[in-house]
Write a protein that holds these residues in place. Structure first.
Motif, PDB file in Angstrom:
ATOM      1  N   ALA A 118      -9.769  12.367  -1.470  1.00 54.78           N
ATOM      2  CA  ALA A 118      -8.594  11.717  -0.387  1.00 54.78           C
ATOM      3  C   ALA A 118      -9.320  10.963   0.400  1.00 54.78           C
ATOM      4  CB  ALA A 118      -7.761  12.593  -0.087  1.00 54.78           C
ATOM      5  N   GLY A 119      -8.707   9.799   0.627  1.00 57.01           N
ATOM      6  CA  GLY A 119      -9.442   8.815   1.741  1.00 57.01           C
ATOM      7  C   GLY A 119     -10.424   7.796   1.068  1.00 57.01           C
ATOM      8  N   LYS A 137      -4.462   8.353  -1.108  1.00 57.99           N
ATOM      9  CA  LYS A 137      -3.920   9.187  -0.163  1.00 57.99           C
ATOM     10  C   LYS A 137      -3.995  10.625  -0.552  1.00 57.99           C
ATOM     11  CE  LYS A 137      -2.058   7.464   2.908  1.00 57.99           C
ATOM     12  NZ  LYS A 137      -2.806   7.374   4.128  1.00 57.99           N
ATOM     13  N   ALA A 138      -3.158  10.860  -1.735  1.00 60.52           N
ATOM     14  CA  ALA A 138      -3.167  12.315  -2.347  1.00 60.52           C
ATOM     15  C   ALA A 138      -2.939  12.561  -3.619  1.00 60.52           C
ATOM     16  CB  ALA A 138      -1.975  13.113  -1.696  1.00 60.52           C
ATOM     17  N   SER A 147      -1.259   9.325  -5.349  1.00 65.21           N
ATOM     18  CA  SER A 147      -0.570   8.409  -4.401  1.00 65.21           C
ATOM     19  C   SER A 147      -1.637   7.457  -3.598  1.00 65.21           C
ATOM     20  CB  SER A 147      -0.029   9.458  -3.362  1.00 65.21           C
ATOM     21  OG  SER A 147       0.638   8.670  -2.201  1.00 65.21           O
ATOM     22  N   ARG A 149      -2.597   3.841  -1.344  1.00 59.76           N
ATOM     23  CA  ARG A 149      -1.907   2.775  -0.470  1.00 59.76           C
ATOM     24  C   ARG A 149      -2.750   1.692  -0.760  1.00 59.76           C
ATOM     25  NH1 ARG A 149      -3.409   4.207   4.495  1.00 59.76           N
ATOM     26  NH2 ARG A 149      -5.075   2.622   4.631  1.00 59.76           N
ATOM     27  N   THR A 155       2.548   1.954  -0.671  1.00 63.08           N
ATOM     28  CA  THR A 155       2.081   3.161  -1.246  1.00 63.08           C
ATOM     29  C   THR A 155       2.680   3.327  -2.623  1.00 63.08           C
ATOM     30  OG1 THR A 155       1.846   4.373   0.882  1.00 63.08           O
ATOM     31  CG2 THR A 155       1.937   5.675  -0.911  1.00 63.08           C
TER      32      THR A 155
END
Length: 167
Positions: A118-119, A137-138, A147, A149, A155
């Motif tokens: 994530a990130g 994101k997740a 998910s 962005r 998103t």
């Protein structure tokens, strides 16, 4: 006889006035519009999650991939990661292995996408957002999706197969 005359309206609906008819029609149209909008959103999300039949070329320069070819070099590169340096004929990539530095030429069928933490930065490799950069994101394990962005700030929920870690 004591028959009560007239008033034979029991069980019959009275006729709507013109105003009531207009109001009813507008209410129905609003409900239909809301339903249509909800369906459209659902269809869009379903389209985002459509993985296709696997015939789409997804190999793109700059992504991290994992080798899933068991017999290549006696399994030396199996489950090992590399970076796509170049793509030839849409389906064949020149992959620089991260651990060893070897450069291999492999068809995408012997490779799979890599999901970052994530990130982490990703590149969309399939579907209608193909070529767009984003940030993971997740994970949405129940949907086998991530998910993400995108650069435009939106998103999206995208299948694992449609995203890969950027090197």
């Amino acid at each position: 006889g004591s028959r009560s005359g007239g008033g034979g309206t029991v069980g019959q609906k009275r006729k709507l006035t013109a105003v009531e008819e207009i109001m009813l029609k507008e209410k129905k149209q609003k409900e239909e519009k809301a339903t249509t909008a909800a369906l459209k959103k659902e269809e869009e999300e379903a389209a985002d999650l459509d993985v296709g039949d696997g015939s789409e070329a997804w190999l793109l320069k700059g992504i991290v991939v994992k080798v899933v070819h068991k017999k290549l070099a006696d399994g030396k590169f199996y489950k090992k990661k590399g970076v796509v340096l170049q793509v030839r004929d849409s389906f064949v990539g020149e992959i620089k292995m991260i651990e060893t530095g070897h450069v291999l030429k492999l068809d995408q069928e012997h490779l799979e996408t890599v999901i970052p933490a994530a990130g982490g930065e990703i590149l969309v490799v399939g579907g209608k957002y193909k070529g767009k950069v984003g940030v993971l994101k997740a994970l949405e394990e129940d949907k086998f999706a991530a998910s993400v962005r995108l650069e435009d700030g939106s998103t999206r929920s995208l299948p694992y197969e449609h995203i890969s870690k950027l090197s």
